[in-house]
Design a protein around this motif. Sequence first.
Motif, PDB file in Angstrom:
ATOM      1  N   ASN A  69       0.807  -1.229   0.000  1.00 17.24           N
ATOM      2  CA  ASN A  69       0.000   0.000   0.000  1.00 17.24           C
ATOM      3  C   ASN A  69       0.835   1.272   0.000  1.00 17.24           C
ATOM      4  OD1 ASN A  69      -2.587  -1.222  -0.030  1.00 17.24           O
ATOM      5  ND2 ASN A  69      -2.427  -1.660   2.156  1.00 17.24           N
ATOM      6  N   THR A  70       2.051   1.192   0.513  1.00 19.73           N
ATOM      7  CA  THR A  70       2.887   2.397   0.576  1.00 19.73           C
ATOM      8  C   THR A  70       3.852   2.517  -0.600  1.00 19.73           C
ATOM      9  OG1 THR A  70       4.442   1.213   2.032  1.00 19.73           O
ATOM     10  CG2 THR A  70       2.756   2.580   3.087  1.00 19.73           C
ATOM     11  N   ASP A  71       4.481   1.398  -0.989  1.00 22.49           N
ATOM     12  CA  ASP A  71       5.456   1.438  -2.080  1.00 22.49           C
ATOM     13  C   ASP A  71       4.819   1.229  -3.459  1.00 22.49           C
ATOM     14  OD1 ASP A  71       7.263   1.712  -0.063  1.00 22.49           O
ATOM     15  OD2 ASP A  71       8.173  -0.270  -0.273  1.00 22.49           O
ATOM     16  N   PHE A  72       3.672   0.548  -3.488  1.00 22.60           N
ATOM     17  CA  PHE A  72       3.018   0.247  -4.761  1.00 22.60           C
ATOM     18  C   PHE A  72       1.513   0.572  -4.691  1.00 22.60           C
ATOM     19  CE2 PHE A  72       6.637  -2.631  -4.305  1.00 22.60           C
ATOM     20  CZ  PHE A  72       7.303  -2.467  -5.526  1.00 22.60           C
ATOM     21  N   PRO A  73       1.154   1.779  -4.354  1.00 20.40           N
ATOM     22  CA  PRO A  73      -0.276   2.090  -4.182  1.00 20.40           C
ATOM     23  C   PRO A  73      -1.092   1.971  -5.466  1.00 20.40           C
ATOM     24  CG  PRO A  73       1.045   4.088  -4.121  1.00 20.40           C
ATOM     25  CD  PRO A  73       2.010   2.948  -4.085  1.00 20.40           C
ATOM     26  N   GLU A  74      -0.519   2.425  -6.597  1.00 12.49           N
ATOM     27  CA  GLU A  74      -1.268   2.375  -7.853  1.00 12.49           C
ATOM     28  C   GLU A  74      -1.408   0.942  -8.350  1.00 12.49           C
ATOM     29  OE1 GLU A  74      -3.660   3.770 -10.772  1.00 12.49           O
ATOM     30  OE2 GLU A  74      -2.886   4.824  -9.018  1.00 12.49           O
ATOM     31  N   GLN A  75      -0.366   0.156  -8.186  1.00 11.58           N
ATOM     32  CA  GLN A  75      -0.420  -1.246  -8.587  1.00 11.58           C
ATOM     33  C   GLN A  75      -1.462  -2.008  -7.765  1.00 11.58           C
ATOM     34  OE1 GLN A  75       2.265   0.585  -8.099  1.00 11.58           O
ATOM     35  NE2 GLN A  75       4.003  -0.034  -9.349  1.00 11.58           N
ATOM     36  N   THR A  76      -1.497  -1.725  -6.462  1.00 11.68           N
ATOM     37  CA  THR A  76      -2.453  -2.392  -5.583  1.00 11.68           C
ATOM     38  C   THR A  76      -3.880  -1.982  -5.913  1.00 11.68           C
ATOM     39  OG1 THR A  76      -0.794  -2.497  -3.812  1.00 11.68           O
ATOM     40  CG2 THR A  76      -3.096  -2.770  -3.172  1.00 11.68           C
ATOM     41  N   ARG A  77      -4.084  -0.708  -6.166  1.00 13.66           N
ATOM     42  CA  ARG A  77      -5.429  -0.237  -6.525  1.00 13.66           C
ATOM     43  C   ARG A  77      -5.896  -0.883  -7.827  1.00 13.66           C
ATOM     44  NH1 ARG A  77      -8.109   2.222  -9.867  1.00 13.66           N
ATOM     45  NH2 ARG A  77      -6.280   2.647 -11.156  1.00 13.66           N
ATOM     46  N   THR A  78      -5.022  -0.912  -8.835  1.00 12.69           N
ATOM     47  CA  THR A  78      -5.385  -1.504 -10.125  1.00 12.69           C
ATOM     48  C   THR A  78      -5.734  -2.980  -9.968  1.00 12.69           C
ATOM     49  OG1 THR A  78      -3.938   0.049 -11.307  1.00 12.69           O
ATOM     50  CG2 THR A  78      -4.562  -1.972 -12.470  1.00 12.69           C
ATOM     51  N   LEU A  79      -4.939  -3.690  -9.184  1.00  7.88           N
ATOM     52  CA  LEU A  79      -5.168  -5.118  -8.989  1.00  7.88           C
ATOM     53  C   LEU A  79      -6.502  -5.376  -8.302  1.00  7.88           C
ATOM     54  CD1 LEU A  79      -4.181  -8.068  -9.041  1.00  7.88           C
ATOM     55  CD2 LEU A  79      -2.988  -7.611  -6.881  1.00  7.88           C
ATOM     56  N   ILE A  80      -6.752  -4.699  -7.196  1.00 14.13           N
ATOM     57  CA  ILE A  80      -7.963  -4.949  -6.399  1.00 14.13           C
ATOM     58  C   ILE A  80      -9.222  -4.431  -7.090  1.00 14.13           C
ATOM     59  CG2 ILE A  80      -9.144  -4.288  -4.260  1.00 14.13           C
ATOM     60  CD1 ILE A  80      -6.463  -4.527  -2.830  1.00 14.13           C
ATOM     61  N   GLU A  81      -9.144  -3.244  -7.666  1.00 16.47           N
ATOM     62  CA  GLU A  81     -10.344  -2.617  -8.225  1.00 16.47           C
ATOM     63  C   GLU A  81     -10.621  -3.016  -9.669  1.00 16.47           C
ATOM     64  OE1 GLU A  81     -10.187   1.600  -7.729  1.00 16.47           O
ATOM     65  OE2 GLU A  81      -9.893   1.511  -5.556  1.00 16.47           O
ATOM     66  N   ASP A  82      -9.601  -2.968 -10.517  1.00 18.66           N
ATOM     67  CA  ASP A  82      -9.818  -3.120 -11.957  1.00 18.66           C
ATOM     68  C   ASP A  82      -9.668  -4.550 -12.471  1.00 18.66           C
ATOM     69  OD1 ASP A  82     -10.129  -0.371 -11.932  1.00 18.66           O
ATOM     70  OD2 ASP A  82      -8.052   0.025 -12.503  1.00 18.66           O
ATOM     71  N   LEU A  83      -8.851  -5.357 -11.794  1.00 26.07           N
ATOM     72  CA  LEU A  83      -8.632  -6.728 -12.269  1.00 26.07           C
ATOM     73  C   LEU A  83      -9.462  -7.745 -11.504  1.00 26.07           C
ATOM     74  CD1 LEU A  83      -4.776  -6.705 -12.901  1.00 26.07           C
ATOM     75  CD2 LEU A  83      -6.618  -6.394 -14.546  1.00 26.07           C
ATOM     76  N   LEU A  84      -9.415  -7.666 -10.185  1.00 28.31           N
ATOM     77  CA  LEU A  84     -10.144  -8.644  -9.370  1.00 28.31           C
ATOM     78  C   LEU A  84     -11.568  -8.196  -9.048  1.00 28.31           C
ATOM     79  CD1 LEU A  84      -7.284  -9.574  -6.873  1.00 28.31           C
ATOM     80  CD2 LEU A  84      -7.860 -10.663  -9.054  1.00 28.31           C
ATOM     81  N   HIS A  85     -11.839  -6.907  -9.179  1.00 28.53           N
ATOM     82  CA  HIS A  85     -13.179  -6.352  -8.926  1.00 28.53           C
ATOM     83  C   HIS A  85     -13.696  -6.723  -7.526  1.00 28.53           C
ATOM     84  CE1 HIS A  85     -13.233  -5.328 -13.179  1.00 28.53           C
ATOM     85  NE2 HIS A  85     -12.992  -6.596 -13.478  1.00 28.53           N
ATOM     86  N   LEU A  86     -12.815  -6.538  -6.547  1.00 32.23           N
ATOM     87  CA  LEU A  86     -13.178  -6.880  -5.170  1.00 32.23           C
ATOM     88  C   LEU A  86     -13.810  -5.707  -4.417  1.00 32.23           C
ATOM     89  CD1 LEU A  86     -10.029  -8.956  -4.133  1.00 32.23           C
ATOM     90  CD2 LEU A  86     -12.281  -9.815  -4.803  1.00 32.23           C
ATOM     91  N   GLY A  87     -13.783  -4.539  -5.013  1.00 29.13           N
ATOM     92  CA  GLY A  87     -14.306  -3.344  -4.358  1.00 29.13           C
ATOM     93  C   GLY A  87     -13.295  -2.227  -4.424  1.00 29.13           C
ATOM     94  N   HIS A  88     -13.547  -1.153  -3.670  1.00 33.62           N
ATOM     95  CA  HIS A  88     -12.630  -0.023  -3.651  1.00 33.62           C
ATOM     96  C   HIS A  88     -11.512  -0.296  -2.672  1.00 33.62           C
ATOM     97  CE1 HIS A  88     -11.116   4.103  -3.142  1.00 33.62           C
ATOM     98  NE2 HIS A  88     -11.632   4.322  -4.338  1.00 33.62           N
ATOM     99  N   VAL A  89     -10.302   0.167  -3.029  1.00 36.13           N
ATOM    100  CA  VAL A  89      -9.125  -0.118  -2.214  1.00 36.13           C
ATOM    101  C   VAL A  89      -9.238   0.442  -0.800  1.00 36.13           C
ATOM    102  CG1 VAL A  89      -7.774   1.933  -2.851  1.00 36.13           C
ATOM    103  CG2 VAL A  89      -6.603  -0.233  -2.356  1.00 36.13           C
TER     104      VAL A  89
END
Length: 271
Positions: A69-89
């Motif tokens: 969440n601190t070193d890769f915030p954009e990567q984590t957001r893209t993975l959770i929200e746009d690829l896995l569709h688990l909800g908002h980060v």
Amino acid sequence: MQTDLTNDNLSVHKIYTILLLAMLICIGCEWHLRPTEKDGKRALAVQRYDRIEALYLTTGDLAALHQMNTDFPEQTRTLIEDLLHLGHVNDSGINTRFLHFFQDTTLQTLIADVDKQYADMSDIDQQLTDAFHQLQTLIPGIGMPQFYAQISSLDQSIIVGDSMLGISLDKYLGKDYPVYIRYGFTERQRTSMTRSFIVPDCLVFYLLSNYPLSPSADTIAEARNRHMGRIQYVANTCLGYRHFEGEQVCQTEAFMKEHPQATPHFLLNEE
């Protein structure tokens, strides 16, 4: 007593001399081992976001989650929200949902097999360095993305975002990988789900993000095929070998031979 002091001074001098020589040798070796820098190229490297992700998803390590969440915030957001569709980060409980999602036996197998097959990615780093510097030579002014690896539950293979390009390693585990067969990927699909396709796919998806087909032309199959053939032709040129085949690639090659003054930028803007 004086002799002992003299001997001690000589010993210290010898140690400093040896250390200095060793340091110079190391610097010299490093200089020789980095030919891309010598040639004026910046060596590229895939950031191993997948390793931090795997640590959290297999052990629940909160330090790994914090680093995601601190070193890769954009990567984590893209993975959770746009690829896995688990909800908002930022949703309450999203981290637990993310962790539970990957507790599936198949997904844990993917994580383990990615770790085995991609323990070393130095070959990919070198191929990306060569291909993307060639791309910048062919198309001056095109940006250089930041590369990172991830595990995305058999979703998209390459993800292109703002100045970033993500590689889903779970989509490149080999043509005969049992999970692909079990989940119904066709033989044709599996042919491209190999390590050798990573850099060619990176080029194609990055070129498509920079040279998208216009909405009007995108509805015409012939225009889409022609544009893809041109994208693949430029990718082949960057790779230095004919990775992509097909009628449209051959037609593009013929066009460029007939029009040697045409640049890749002009070619990809042509509809």
